[in-house]
Scaffold this motif. Structure first.
Motif, PDB file in Angstrom:
ATOM      1  N   GLY A 125     -13.702 -20.983  15.677  1.00  0.00           N
ATOM      2  CA  GLY A 125     -14.510 -21.078  16.708  1.00  0.00           C
ATOM      3  C   GLY A 125     -14.061 -20.314  18.093  1.00  0.00           C
ATOM      4  N   PRO A 126     -15.133 -20.227  19.039  1.00  0.00           N
ATOM      5  CA  PRO A 126     -14.654 -19.568  20.320  1.00  0.00           C
ATOM      6  C   PRO A 126     -14.139 -20.319  21.400  1.00  0.00           C
ATOM      7  CG  PRO A 126     -16.907 -19.712  20.441  1.00  0.00           C
ATOM      8  CD  PRO A 126     -16.666 -20.477  19.030  1.00  0.00           C
ATOM      9  N   LEU A 127     -13.248 -19.853  22.159  1.00  0.00           N
ATOM     10  CA  LEU A 127     -12.729 -20.354  23.422  1.00  0.00           C
ATOM     11  C   LEU A 127     -13.194 -19.548  24.488  1.00  0.00           C
ATOM     12  CD1 LEU A 127     -10.508 -22.821  24.347  1.00  0.00           C
ATOM     13  CD2 LEU A 127      -9.095 -20.892  24.538  1.00  0.00           C
ATOM     14  N   PHE A 128     -13.934 -19.952  25.334  1.00  0.00           N
ATOM     15  CA  PHE A 128     -14.431 -19.325  26.410  1.00  0.00           C
ATOM     16  C   PHE A 128     -13.960 -19.684  27.871  1.00  0.00           C
ATOM     17  CE2 PHE A 128     -18.248 -19.709  23.747  1.00  0.00           C
ATOM     18  CZ  PHE A 128     -18.652 -18.706  23.453  1.00  0.00           C
ATOM     19  N   ASN A 129     -13.906 -18.525  28.586  1.00  0.00           N
ATOM     20  CA  ASN A 129     -13.386 -18.537  30.040  1.00  0.00           C
ATOM     21  C   ASN A 129     -14.791 -19.021  30.733  1.00  0.00           C
ATOM     22  OD1 ASN A 129     -14.830 -16.452  30.547  1.00  0.00           O
ATOM     23  ND2 ASN A 129     -13.260 -14.894  30.609  1.00  0.00           N
ATOM     24  N   MET A 130     -14.665 -19.281  32.115  1.00  0.00           N
ATOM     25  CA  MET A 130     -15.906 -19.824  32.942  1.00  0.00           C
ATOM     26  C   MET A 130     -16.923 -18.548  33.295  1.00  0.00           C
ATOM     27  SD  MET A 130     -15.640 -22.900  33.628  1.00  0.00           S
ATOM     28  CE  MET A 130     -15.099 -23.018  31.918  1.00  0.00           C
ATOM     29  N   ARG A 131     -16.643 -17.490  32.537  1.00  0.00           N
ATOM     30  CA  ARG A 131     -17.763 -16.372  32.870  1.00  0.00           C
ATOM     31  C   ARG A 131     -18.352 -16.149  31.509  1.00  0.00           C
ATOM     32  NH1 ARG A 131     -13.442 -14.236  35.587  1.00  0.00           N
ATOM     33  NH2 ARG A 131     -12.271 -13.134  33.719  1.00  0.00           N
ATOM     34  N   GLY A 132     -17.997 -16.870  30.472  1.00  0.00           N
ATOM     35  CA  GLY A 132     -18.746 -17.004  29.114  1.00  0.00           C
ATOM     36  C   GLY A 132     -18.304 -15.796  28.393  1.00  0.00           C
ATOM     37  N   GLU A 133     -17.189 -15.293  28.576  1.00  0.00           N
ATOM     38  CA  GLU A 133     -16.559 -14.522  27.525  1.00  0.00           C
ATOM     39  C   GLU A 133     -15.451 -15.116  26.559  1.00  0.00           C
ATOM     40  OE1 GLU A 133     -15.979 -10.990  31.063  1.00  0.00           O
ATOM     41  OE2 GLU A 133     -14.528 -12.495  30.781  1.00  0.00           O
ATOM     42  N   VAL A 134     -15.360 -14.955  25.468  1.00  0.00           N
ATOM     43  CA  VAL A 134     -14.361 -15.293  24.240  1.00  0.00           C
ATOM     44  C   VAL A 134     -13.066 -14.804  24.672  1.00  0.00           C
ATOM     45  CG1 VAL A 134     -13.933 -15.528  21.955  1.00  0.00           C
ATOM     46  CG2 VAL A 134     -16.052 -15.522  22.977  1.00  0.00           C
ATOM     47  N   VAL A 135     -12.136 -15.831  24.965  1.00  0.00           N
ATOM     48  CA  VAL A 135     -10.697 -15.573  25.330  1.00  0.00           C
ATOM     49  C   VAL A 135      -9.826 -15.913  24.321  1.00  0.00           C
ATOM     50  CG1 VAL A 135     -10.966 -15.370  27.793  1.00  0.00           C
ATOM     51  CG2 VAL A 135     -10.468 -17.526  26.901  1.00  0.00           C
ATOM     52  N   GLY A 136     -10.371 -16.595  23.093  1.00  0.00           N
ATOM     53  CA  GLY A 136      -9.346 -16.915  22.269  1.00  0.00           C
ATOM     54  C   GLY A 136     -10.275 -17.335  20.763  1.00  0.00           C
ATOM     55  N   ILE A 137      -9.827 -17.302  19.847  1.00  0.00           N
ATOM     56  CA  ILE A 137     -10.291 -17.976  18.765  1.00  0.00           C
ATOM     57  C   ILE A 137      -9.449 -19.464  18.239  1.00  0.00           C
ATOM     58  CG2 ILE A 137     -10.634 -17.743  16.159  1.00  0.00           C
ATOM     59  CD1 ILE A 137     -10.779 -15.053  16.572  1.00  0.00           C
ATOM     60  N   ASN A 138     -10.064 -20.200  18.377  1.00  0.00           N
ATOM     61  CA  ASN A 138      -9.507 -21.703  18.186  1.00  0.00           C
ATOM     62  C   ASN A 138      -8.924 -21.816  16.652  1.00  0.00           C
ATOM     63  OD1 ASN A 138     -10.274 -22.568  20.883  1.00  0.00           O
ATOM     64  ND2 ASN A 138     -12.378 -23.057  19.903  1.00  0.00           N
ATOM     65  N   THR A 139      -7.808 -21.943  16.539  1.00  0.00           N
ATOM     66  CA  THR A 139      -7.047 -21.883  15.317  1.00  0.00           C
ATOM     67  C   THR A 139      -6.308 -22.985  14.736  1.00  0.00           C
ATOM     68  OG1 THR A 139      -6.707 -19.600  15.687  1.00  0.00           O
ATOM     69  CG2 THR A 139      -5.233 -20.277  14.216  1.00  0.00           C
ATOM     70  N   GLY A 149      -3.681 -27.917  21.631  1.00  0.00           N
ATOM     71  CA  GLY A 149      -4.577 -27.003  20.465  1.00  0.00           C
ATOM     72  C   GLY A 149      -4.072 -25.500  20.550  1.00  0.00           C
ATOM     73  N   PHE A 150      -4.428 -24.822  19.826  1.00  0.00           N
ATOM     74  CA  PHE A 150      -4.101 -23.231  19.950  1.00  0.00           C
ATOM     75  C   PHE A 150      -5.062 -22.402  19.487  1.00  0.00           C
ATOM     76  CE2 PHE A 150      -0.103 -25.921  19.092  1.00  0.00           C
ATOM     77  CZ  PHE A 150       0.519 -25.886  20.273  1.00  0.00           C
ATOM     78  N   ALA A 151      -5.056 -21.018  20.031  1.00  0.00           N
ATOM     79  CA  ALA A 151      -6.020 -20.267  19.881  1.00  0.00           C
ATOM     80  C   ALA A 151      -5.364 -19.174  19.881  1.00  0.00           C
ATOM     81  CB  ALA A 151      -7.122 -20.288  21.109  1.00  0.00           C
ATOM     82  N   VAL A 152      -5.821 -18.130  19.104  1.00  0.00           N
ATOM     83  CA  VAL A 152      -5.567 -16.479  18.908  1.00  0.00           C
ATOM     84  C   VAL A 152      -6.059 -15.992  20.001  1.00  0.00           C
ATOM     85  CG1 VAL A 152      -5.327 -14.357  17.684  1.00  0.00           C
ATOM     86  CG2 VAL A 152      -5.257 -16.480  16.598  1.00  0.00           C
TER      87      VAL A 152
END
Length: 381
Positions: A125-139, A149-152
């Motif tokens: 699933g996506p990890l969003f910043n406050m601008r609604g952009e995906v900054v990582g894949i929850n992994t 937790g860790f995200a790519v």
């Protein structure tokens, strides 16, 4: 069941490799209740990233934008959305706890750490910043931990997606060296004016590094002008280069700084992730008996990985909990003998496994990259 997110309105979905690996069928279920059959377009187990495409002809699907993970700072707010425990579209809020974490998941670890709640099912699933952009894949999560937790990172994903969509796998550049971090104590012992970098502990014969004249104990502090502060950073930076391209390494040798140009090679497929070449039905059946996947060791792979051997059975996968796993066999090892008889190919080892009676033990001599040899006792089920 896992999570994912759509990056193209025609149905291109990003998720984790471990969510879709070995799947017989894949169903993508949207939050509005629609479901679609899907297929894996490309995957990269070494970074746990996969690209999935919806089979049906679709247009205008809602998409998200990949942001710049390098712009994140520790303490920035982030939002995780996913399908934990089957609870679709669950949202959790937290901060970035750390960047570039190495958790031992693979050779290219560069995870974002967050305390936004990530649970089983959030993977992909996506990890969003406050601008609604995906900054990582929850992994990944830490077993028994809370708020870890860790995200790519999205910048790594952005670099991989075009190749995964086009070719289905990732081809990486390769130096052909063994490395470790430069510490303050090692810097003092080597009489260096720097305290951060990557020490070359081994230079494989005939590798790109050897051809460029690099030597053991050289310390790399930059590549193409980009500072190198650790061995992991050097590994990741080289991996994102194009095989066949030329890079300039800034190195310290016996205390003196110099620039060395290297024509990068192609990383050998030690894990067998880019192409699993079947060795025939008998070989596959024998391999399944002990939980190991095999392919022939070719001369190019042997040379680049630093194997002294030029023939043998290359282990590409080991099933967790299998007899092979219990015998401490690992992907990347090469079996060169079985019961003291030479093994020149995957078929040779498969025949030895097939001929071994149930309850017997097969004595294997294995080689690891760099030339070391070990014995392994494989008990037949």
């Amino acid at each position: 069941a896992g999570s994912g997110f759509i990056i193209e309105p025609t149905g291109i979905v990003l998720t984790n490799n471990h969510v879709v690996e070995d799947a017989v069928s894949i169903t993508v279920r949207l939050d509005d209740g629609r479901s679609f059959s899907a297929v894996v377009v490309g995957r990269d187990p070494l970074t746990d990233v996969a690209v999935v495409k919806i089979k049906d002809k679709v247009e205008g699907l809602p998409t998200v934008k990949l942001g710049n993970s390098d712009a994140l700072r520790v303490g920035d707010w982030v939002v995780a959305i996913g399908n934990p425990f089957g609870l679709a579209s669950s949202v959790s809020l937290g901060i970035v706890s750390a960047r570039a974490r190495d958790i031992g998941a693979g050779p290219y670890d560069e995870f974002l750490q967050t305390d936004a709640a990530i649970n089983p099912g959030n993977s992909g699933g996506p990890l969003f910043n406050m601008r609604g952009e995906v900054v990582g894949i929850n992994t990944a999560i830490v077993g028994g931990g809370t708020g870890i937790g860790f995200a790519v990172p999205s910048n790594l994903v952005t670099a991989l997606v075009p190749q995964l969509e086009k070719e289905g796998s990732v081809t990486r550049a390769w130096l052909g060296v063994g490395i470790q971090d430069l510490t303050r104590d090692l810097s003092s012992a080597l009489k260096l004016p720097v305290t951060e970098g990557a020490i070359l502990t081994q230079v494989n014969p005939a590798s790109p590094a050897a051809k460029a004249g690099l030597k053991s104990d050289d310390v790399v502090t930059a590549i193409d002008g980009q500072p190198v502060t650790s061995s992991g950073q050097l590994t990741r930076t080289v991996a994102l280069k194009r095989p066949g391209s030329t890079s300039t390494l800034t190195v310290f040798r016996e205390g003196k700084k110099q620039d060395v140009k290297v024509i990068l090679g192609t990383r050998p497929d030690l894990e067998g992730v880019t192409s699993r070449k079947p060795q025939g039905d008998d070989s596959q059946e024998s391999s399944r008996r002990v939980g190991v996947s095999l392919q022939n060791l070719d001369a190019r792979t042997a040379q680049q990985a630093g194997f002294n051997e030029r023939q043998g059975a290359l282990i590409t996968d080991v099933v967790p909990g299998s007899p092979a796993d219990r015998a401490q066999l690992e992907p990347g090892m090469v079996v060169v003998e079985a019961n003291r008889k030479p093994v020149n190919s995957a078929d040779d080892l498969a025949k030895a496994i097939r001929a071994a009676p149930a309850g017997s033990t097969l004595l294997l001599r294995v080689a690891a990259p760099g030339g070391s040899r070990m014995l392994r006792a494989l008990r037949m089920p």
